[in-house]
Design a protein around this motif. Structure first.
Motif, mmCIF file in Angstrom:
data_model
loop_
_atom_site.group_PDB
_atom_site.id
_atom_site.type_symbol
_atom_site.label_atom_id
_atom_site.label_comp_id
_atom_site.label_asym_id
_atom_site.label_seq_id
_atom_site.Cartn_x
_atom_site.Cartn_y
_atom_site.Cartn_z
ATOM 1 N N PRO A 90 0.807 -1.215 0.000
ATOM 2 C CA PRO A 90 0.000 0.000 0.000
ATOM 3 C C PRO A 90 0.841 1.267 0.000
ATOM 4 N N ASN A 118 3.284 3.948 5.159
ATOM 5 C CA ASN A 118 1.887 3.606 4.893
ATOM 6 C C ASN A 118 0.942 4.679 5.433
ATOM 7 N N THR A 121 1.038 7.486 2.987
ATOM 8 C CA THR A 121 0.263 7.177 1.786
ATOM 9 C C THR A 121 -1.217 7.438 2.010
ATOM 10 N N ARG A 122 -1.722 6.998 3.151
ATOM 11 C CA ARG A 122 -3.130 7.213 3.470
ATOM 12 C C ARG A 122 -3.445 8.704 3.562
ATOM 13 N N GLU A 125 -3.634 10.133 0.051
ATOM 14 C CA GLU A 125 -4.789 9.666 -0.717
ATOM 15 C C GLU A 125 -6.099 10.269 -0.230
ATOM 16 N N ILE A 126 -6.130 10.783 0.989
ATOM 17 C CA ILE A 126 -7.323 11.487 1.452
ATOM 18 C C ILE A 126 -7.631 12.664 0.525
ATOM 19 N N GLN A 152 -14.023 6.189 -5.787
ATOM 20 C CA GLN A 152 -12.559 6.242 -5.793
ATOM 21 C C GLN A 152 -12.084 6.598 -7.198
#
Length: 273
Positions: A90, A118, A121-122, A125-126, A152
């Motif tokens: 991820p 990770n 990354t989250r 991506e928000i 998405q």
């Protein structure tokens, strides 16, 4: 820290008597409950330290696992969890790139660094939507509509669009138009899409723009530095290069301003879904 899928998770626990002293048990059983509800009971053995037990479990499913230790003679119990990463990474960038960016000269802190990559990354991506390419399945409870808005995006391809109710219509992906950036699906013949429907599709970016990876590196360094006190004893990461002067809805002060500026061209608007 999470385990990689297929890796061996080594679990430990102590049997304690009512006074809290570690002691050898008459029996020791450990039960691992997998994300799908099935269970495994790896062998539990006492180590060279009396009262301390170990069990090895080869991970089979990604996700949250519950670990339950049960001892008798004396009666004692202990519950823990372990997390397993999915087979597909991820991460926004590699461990080696992350290590280089935060100036780590060895691999001793790799597990912690992978965790923060990770998290980074989250956070990215928000705002940008999926960066790492991944399959998505989602349900849409709708009647008849000219279009369907996937949640998405960017969308690379729709692989299936099927009814949730018996007797509904299955739509051939080859007969659908997909607006990749907007995530909008329509029929090529102009007809209605009649729901409720389950959409399966691929989202993400096969090629990640430099401004996104650059923002990710700034966020990673900010988060990494705040975990380590500076020489003066205060939390690091508060200098001009990584300062955070405005609170971001849903994220507080986790994102440096420079990172937000780099993400602006791809910002879909903060959304924590």
């Amino acid at each position: 820290m999470p385990y990689d899928l297929g890796a061996t998770a080594r679990m430990t626990a102590q049997c304690r008597d009512p006074d809290g002293t570690a002691t050898t048990a008459a029996t020791a059983v450990v039960t691992v409950t997998l994300p799908d509800g099935s269970t495994a009971t790896p062998a539990a053995v006492e180590t060279t330290t009396p009262g301390t037990y170990r069990a090895d479990y080869v991970t089979e499913q990604p996700g949250r696992h519950t670990v339950r230790w049960q001892f008798t003679g004396p009666a004692h119990a202990y519950t823990d969890v372990l997390d397993v990463r999915p087979e597909q990474s991820p991460a926004l960038f590699s461990l080696a790139d992350g290590r280089e960016h935060v100036n780590l000269k060895n691999t001793r802190e790799d597990d912690e660094l992978r965790y923060w990559i990770n998290v980074t990354t989250r956070a990215v991506e928000i705002f940008t939507g999926p960066v790492v390419v991944r399959p998505v399945t989602e349900d849409h409870h709708m009647g008849g509509a000219q279009s369907l808005a996937l949640r998405q995006r960017p969308v690379l391809a729709v692989t299936a669009l099927v009814p949730l109710l018996d007797g509904g219509t299955t739509y051939d992906p080859d007969r659908l138009n997909v607006d990749s950036v907007a995530g909008i699906v329509t029929r090529k013949d102009g007809g209605l899409l009649r729901g409720p429907l389950r959409a399966t599709y691929t989202a993400g970016r096969p090629v990640i723009p430099d401004n996104i990876t650059g923002a990710g590196r700034i966020i990673l360094q900010h988060l990494w530095r705040t975990q380590r006190p500076s020489r003066g004893g205060a939390l690091a990461g508060g200098g001009d290069d990584y300062s955070v002067t405005e609170s971001i809805p849903g994220l507080g002060y986790a994102i440096p301003n420079r990172a937000m500026q780099l993400l602006a061209p791809d910002d879909q608007g903060p959304g924590l879904a």
